[in-house]
Design a protein around this motif. Structure first.
Motif, PDB file in Angstrom:
ATOM      1  N   TYR A  77      -1.063  -8.928  -7.949  1.00  0.00           N
ATOM      2  CA  TYR A  77      -1.793  -9.045  -6.860  1.00  0.00           C
ATOM      3  C   TYR A  77      -0.892  -7.951  -5.870  1.00  0.00           C
ATOM      4  O   TYR A  77      -1.601  -6.990  -5.237  1.00  0.00           O
ATOM      5  N   LEU A  78       0.347  -7.983  -5.668  1.00  0.00           N
ATOM      6  CA  LEU A  78       1.432  -7.058  -4.644  1.00  0.00           C
ATOM      7  C   LEU A  78       0.709  -5.732  -5.366  1.00  0.00           C
ATOM      8  O   LEU A  78       0.779  -4.648  -4.618  1.00  0.00           O
ATOM      9  N   GLU A  79       1.023  -5.543  -6.923  1.00  0.00           N
ATOM     10  CA  GLU A  79       0.914  -4.393  -7.273  1.00  0.00           C
ATOM     11  C   GLU A  79      -0.669  -3.740  -7.034  1.00  0.00           C
ATOM     12  O   GLU A  79      -0.620  -2.337  -6.660  1.00  0.00           O
ATOM     13  N   LYS A  80      -1.714  -4.538  -7.042  1.00  0.00           N
ATOM     14  CA  LYS A  80      -3.072  -4.143  -6.802  1.00  0.00           C
ATOM     15  C   LYS A  80      -3.323  -3.597  -5.170  1.00  0.00           C
ATOM     16  O   LYS A  80      -4.012  -2.580  -5.061  1.00  0.00           O
ATOM     17  N   GLN A  81      -2.581  -4.384  -4.236  1.00  0.00           N
ATOM     18  CA  GLN A  81      -2.560  -3.972  -3.053  1.00  0.00           C
ATOM     19  C   GLN A  81      -1.675  -2.843  -2.604  1.00  0.00           C
ATOM     20  O   GLN A  81      -1.679  -2.003  -1.837  1.00  0.00           O
ATOM     21  N   ASP A  82      -0.906  -2.415  -3.618  1.00  0.00           N
ATOM     22  CA  ASP A  82       0.086  -1.257  -3.438  1.00  0.00           C
ATOM     23  C   ASP A  82       1.175  -1.699  -2.745  1.00  0.00           C
ATOM     24  O   ASP A  82       0.976  -1.694  -1.355  1.00  0.00           O
ATOM     25  N   LEU A  83       2.325  -1.729  -3.024  1.00  0.00           N
ATOM     26  CA  LEU A  83       3.748  -1.985  -2.263  1.00  0.00           C
ATOM     27  C   LEU A  83       3.926  -0.981  -1.070  1.00  0.00           C
ATOM     28  O   LEU A  83       4.378  -1.130  -0.180  1.00  0.00           O
ATOM     29  N   ASN A  84       3.519   0.418  -1.486  1.00  0.00           N
ATOM     30  CA  ASN A  84       3.799   1.524  -0.503  1.00  0.00           C
ATOM     31  C   ASN A  84       2.835   1.368   0.653  1.00  0.00           C
ATOM     32  O   ASN A  84       3.191   1.556   1.888  1.00  0.00           O
ATOM     33  N   LYS A  85       1.561   0.849   0.252  1.00  0.00           N
ATOM     34  CA  LYS A  85       0.738   0.475   1.423  1.00  0.00           C
ATOM     35  C   LYS A  85       1.063  -0.820   2.093  1.00  0.00           C
ATOM     36  O   LYS A  85       0.777  -0.935   3.482  1.00  0.00           O
ATOM     37  N   ILE A  86       1.569  -1.840   1.590  1.00  0.00           N
ATOM     38  CA  ILE A  86       2.128  -2.999   2.132  1.00  0.00           C
ATOM     39  C   ILE A  86       3.088  -2.773   3.165  1.00  0.00           C
ATOM     40  O   ILE A  86       3.493  -3.168   4.161  1.00  0.00           O
ATOM     41  N   TYR A  87       4.102  -1.770   2.654  1.00  0.00           N
ATOM     42  CA  TYR A  87       5.244  -1.286   3.648  1.00  0.00           C
ATOM     43  C   TYR A  87       4.659  -0.657   4.790  1.00  0.00           C
ATOM     44  O   TYR A  87       5.241  -1.169   6.009  1.00  0.00           O
ATOM     45  N   GLU A  88       3.893   0.294   4.387  1.00  0.00           N
ATOM     46  CA  GLU A  88       3.326   0.872   5.887  1.00  0.00           C
ATOM     47  C   GLU A  88       2.668  -0.012   6.949  1.00  0.00           C
ATOM     48  O   GLU A  88       2.721   0.359   8.049  1.00  0.00           O
ATOM     49  N   HIS A  89       1.820  -1.014   6.243  1.00  0.00           N
ATOM     50  CA  HIS A  89       1.153  -1.874   7.028  1.00  0.00           C
ATOM     51  C   HIS A  89       2.006  -2.929   7.866  1.00  0.00           C
ATOM     52  O   HIS A  89       2.004  -3.023   9.013  1.00  0.00           O
ATOM     53  N   ASP A  90       3.162  -3.449   6.827  1.00  0.00           N
ATOM     54  CA  ASP A  90       4.290  -4.388   7.850  1.00  0.00           C
ATOM     55  C   ASP A  90       5.059  -3.769   8.769  1.00  0.00           C
ATOM     56  O   ASP A  90       5.355  -4.119   9.845  1.00  0.00           O
ATOM     57  N   TYR A  91       5.309  -2.107   8.126  1.00  0.00           N
ATOM     58  CA  TYR A  91       6.346  -1.552   9.177  1.00  0.00           C
ATOM     59  C   TYR A  91       5.519  -1.261  10.583  1.00  0.00           C
ATOM     60  O   TYR A  91       6.060  -1.442  11.905  1.00  0.00           O
ATOM     61  N   GLU A  92       4.008  -0.753  10.324  1.00  0.00           N
ATOM     62  CA  GLU A  92       3.465  -0.378  11.626  1.00  0.00           C
ATOM     63  C   GLU A  92       3.181  -1.671  12.558  1.00  0.00           C
ATOM     64  O   GLU A  92       3.608  -1.572  13.722  1.00  0.00           O
TER      65      GLU A  92
END
Ligand SMILES: Cc1ncc(COP(=O)(O)O)c(C=O)c1O
Length: 399
Positions: free
Chosen positions: A282-297
């Motif tokens: 699931y995390l890979e499907k969401q893309d960890l780089n996008k998760i980071y961006e979202h969480d950081y913002e």
């Protein structure tokens, strides 16, 4: 997007503002379904049975090892399943202790979770080794420059977190690892907070060991991972002995299997391991780089909004991601937290099992909002509204 269907706790508590993922994330429906599949369809032991169901369970179990290895860019045999980041960190510390002698130095930091520093306190007491702390800069960051000041020819182990669970800031571990390796020191990275939020490539970072917990990254409780570079990992002795980790057992001596199996004594967390791969997929499907961006913002948005409220002190840096620690000045975080609870906001209050950093900050504890992929701006806005209310409520006591 609040992922109602993916996270049953959100579905069952639609008004919940969950800001405590740093303690434990919400669990995926697909993880729960997979655990259910194991228990209802092939719920038998692994690596032991010589019958079909045991083969299915064993294959499912080993498949997760492959998925985790791929996720980290590691080899399958470099992945050990443990009962959590704490047990992974204790395992590696206790196994390494055989190689620690009087006068050796172990580098750590006050940013560490208790599980990353206390095992080394014990080793140092028992072996006459020295625990050395990297000084933090004024903001609470661990810098390469400061690391260089404490690295010596006596350094044997460098045990550092990749991301603080109080400040949310990240450690420049790649540069630190390069320097540590020039002194032949072993690097043990605590990834409990970092792995859920960012793409981690162990080959690129070159750390020798990495520990993290499944329950902080949408997976089941009671399960952790220890990654170890194979040559290093296999050179360590196990600390637990019993079923399945042994090779030949004689009356007075036994031999062990090769890593990773020699570190998995007894019946493992079968359902949890089998289900964990669903969280990673699931995390890979969401893309960890996008998760980071979202969480950081969202984190930086929360930091800026909180800083703008009179009476609030925020403990964070420009690299803080996923974690925002703050206090209403002069108010104990446990007292303040009741206001948030009344408003349906789940956050954590206290020292977060990282007393060294709360002492460094000069406080007994903090309020901590931790953010993950299912949070959105409305959650942060509710946190801010509740903070304004809390400041108003405590206004006579604010210092
Ligand atoms: C940075 C860090 N390391 C280690 C741990 C320990 O994880 P666990 O309690 O899952 O063993 C935590 C848990 O909060 C953490 O935040």
């Amino acid at each position: 997007m609040r992922y109602y269907d993916d996270f049953p706790v959100i579905k069952n508590n639609p008004d919940l503002v969950y800001l405590d993922s740093g303690a434990s994330s919400l669990k995926l429906q697909s993880v729960i379904d997979k655990m259910n599949e194991y228990y209802t369809k092939y719920g038998v032991n692994v690596h032991r049975g010589v019958y079909q169901l045991s083969y299915i369970a064993s294959d499912e179990y080993e498949e997760t090892r492959e998925v985790v290895a791929k996720f980290l860019n590691a080899k399958t045999k470099e992945i050990v399943f443990t009962s959590g980041a704490t047990s992974a960190l204790n395992l590696v510390a206790r196994s390494l202790s055989e190689h620690i002698n009087e006068g050796d130095e172990i580098i750590t930091s006050v940013l560490e979770h208790h599980s990353s520093v206390m095992p080394y306190q014990e080793i140092c007491k028992n072996k006459g080794a020295k625990l050395i702390y990297v000084p933090l800069d004024k903001k609470g960051n661990l810098t390469v420059e400061n690391f260089k000041k404490v690295l010596t020819d006596k350094t044997k182990v460098v045990a550092l977190t990749l991301m603080s669970n109080v400040l949310g800031n990240t450690t420049p571990i790649k540069e630190i690892t390069k320097l540590a390796h020039e002194k032949n020191a072993i690097v043990v990275a605590d990834g409990a907070q970092a792995v859920p939020h960012m793409k981690i490539d162990v080959k690129d970072l070159d750390v020798d060991y990495l520990a993290f917990s499944a329950h902080k990254m949408l997976g089941p409780t009671g399960l952790g991972v220890l990654y170890g570079k194979y040559k290093e990992l296999n050179s360590l002795n196990p600390i637990e002995f019993g079923g399945d980790m042994n090779d030949n057992v004689e009356l007075y001596d036994s031999t062990f299997k090769e890593a990773p199996y020699k570190f998995e004594a007894g019946t493992p967390k079968i359902a949890e391991v089998i289900a964990f791969k669903e969280a990673i997929k699931y995390l890979e499907k969401q893309d960890l780089n996008k998760i980071y961006e979202h969480d950081y913002e969202l984190t930086q948005y929360a930091i800026n909004k909180l800083k703008a409220i009179d009476g609030v002190e925020v403990y964070a840096t420009e690299s803080s991601c996923g974690i925002v620690s703050f206090n209403i000045k002069g108010i104990h975080p446990h007292d303040a937290s009741t206001i948030y609870d009344e408003k349906g906001i789940a956050l954590r209050a206290g020292h977060h099992c990282a007393q060294l950093i709360t002492k460094w900050l000069g406080v007994t504890g903090t309020l901590r909002a931790s953010i993950y992929l299912y949070n959105d701006y409305s959650d942060i806005d509710k946190l801010i509204e509740a903070t304004v209310v809390a400041c108003e409520y405590f206004k006579e006591w604010i210092i």
